[in-house]
Write an enzyme that holds these catalytic residues in place. Sequence first.
Site, PDB file in Angstrom:
ATOM      1  N   GLU A 186      -0.356  -9.332   6.857  1.00  0.00           N
ATOM      2  CA  GLU A 186      -1.267  -9.827   5.831  1.00  0.00           C
ATOM      3  C   GLU A 186      -2.448 -10.584   6.442  1.00  0.00           C
ATOM      4  OE1 GLU A 186       1.234 -11.949   3.029  1.00  0.00           O
ATOM      5  OE2 GLU A 186       2.014 -10.048   2.257  1.00  0.00           O
TER       6      GLU A 186
ATOM      7  N   CYS B  92       0.214  -2.455   4.811  1.00  0.00           N
ATOM      8  CA  CYS B  92       1.623  -2.274   4.454  1.00  0.00           C
ATOM      9  C   CYS B  92       2.424  -1.791   5.669  1.00  0.00           C
ATOM     10  CB  CYS B  92       1.764  -1.242   3.342  1.00  0.00           C
ATOM     11  SG  CYS B  92       1.154  -1.788   1.743  1.00  0.00           S
TER      12      CYS B  92
ATOM     13  N   GLU C  29       4.437   0.700   5.885  1.00  0.00           N
ATOM     14  CA  GLU C  29       4.410   2.163   6.040  1.00  0.00           C
ATOM     15  C   GLU C  29       3.189   2.606   6.846  1.00  0.00           C
ATOM     16  OE1 GLU C  29       4.851   0.353   3.341  1.00  0.00           O
ATOM     17  OE2 GLU C  29       6.046   1.387   1.811  1.00  0.00           O
TER      18      GLU C  29
ATOM     19  N   CYS D 163       3.671   1.796  -2.199  1.00  0.00           N
ATOM     20  CA  CYS D 163       2.492   1.655  -3.063  1.00  0.00           C
ATOM     21  C   CYS D 163       1.687   2.957  -3.086  1.00  0.00           C
ATOM     22  CB  CYS D 163       1.629   0.473  -2.600  1.00  0.00           C
ATOM     23  SG  CYS D 163       0.572   0.834  -1.188  1.00  0.00           S
TER      24      CYS D 163
ATOM     25  N   CYS E  22      -0.230   3.870   0.175  1.00  0.00           N
ATOM     26  CA  CYS E  22       0.653   4.388   1.228  1.00  0.00           C
ATOM     27  C   CYS E  22       1.123   5.805   0.906  1.00  0.00           C
ATOM     28  CB  CYS E  22       1.843   3.460   1.437  1.00  0.00           C
ATOM     29  SG  CYS E  22       1.388   1.959   2.344  1.00  0.00           S
TER      30      CYS E  22
HETATM   31  N1  THU Z   1       4.059  -3.941   0.940  1.00  0.00           N
HETATM   32  C1  THU Z   1       4.450  -3.085   1.928  1.00  0.00           C
HETATM   33  O1  THU Z   1       4.333  -3.372   3.116  1.00  0.00           O
HETATM   34  N2  THU Z   1       4.990  -1.898   1.556  1.00  0.00           N
HETATM   35  C2  THU Z   1       5.260  -1.539   0.276  1.00  0.00           C
HETATM   36  O2  THU Z   1       5.808  -0.462   0.055  1.00  0.00           O
HETATM   37  C3  THU Z   1       4.911  -2.426  -0.824  1.00  0.00           C
HETATM   38  C4  THU Z   1       4.140  -3.637  -0.458  1.00  0.00           C
HETATM   39  C5  THU Z   1       3.568  -5.261   1.344  1.00  0.00           C
HETATM   40  C6  THU Z   1       2.113  -5.537   1.116  1.00  0.00           C
HETATM   41  C7  THU Z   1       2.111  -7.052   1.026  1.00  0.00           C
HETATM   42  O3  THU Z   1       2.111  -7.589   2.344  1.00  0.00           O
HETATM   43  C8  THU Z   1       3.450  -7.388   0.408  1.00  0.00           C
HETATM   44  O4  THU Z   1       4.272  -6.256   0.625  1.00  0.00           O
HETATM   45  C9  THU Z   1       3.386  -7.710  -1.070  1.00  0.00           C
HETATM   46  O5  THU Z   1       2.742  -6.718  -1.780  1.00  0.00           O
END
Ligand code: THU
Length: 137
Positions: A50, A59, A61, A94, A97
């Site tokens: 982040e 993310c 993925e 998401c 991704c």
């Molecule tokens: N996030 C992921 O890394 N992968 C997902 O499949 C859903 C969301 C992360 C993004 C952010 O850092 C946190 O989860 C909250 O959304």
Amino acid sequence: MTETPWTAHEPLLAAAREAAGATYSPYSEFPVGAALLTADGEVVHGCNVENISYGLTNCAERSALFSAISQGCPPRSFTAMAIYAPKVELISPCGACRQVLLELMAPDCRIVCQGSDPAQTRVWTLEQLLPGAFNAF
Ligand code: THU
């Protein structure tokens, strides 16, 4: 064709759980780990990273896929990805991704998703995750 049970993906899920330990998610406090299976049987880890400028977040993925491509793995050679997030009963990738998975994973790959409740673990195809997609291939 009979779908392989999710338990067959347990080694890759274990790698995704380990990958979640590297998360940098001080803003959401929502750790996510991903583990990508390459054509050579290697496993590439990814986690969510982040930023104070929230939209710059990557993310897990996409971290795994971009890492694997950066290491020289050929696009569309990845046969499976496991995704793990301990703060929800079941994680689901998401939309952003899903579009990246569609372009870089092997077309017949499996996406294995697990949260805090292993009984809810799901194994998805790309067609199930993103039906009728805008696709480059
Ligand atoms: N996030 C992921 O890394 N992968 C997902 O499949 C859903 C969301 C992360 C993004 C952010 O850092 C946190 O989860 C909250 O959304």
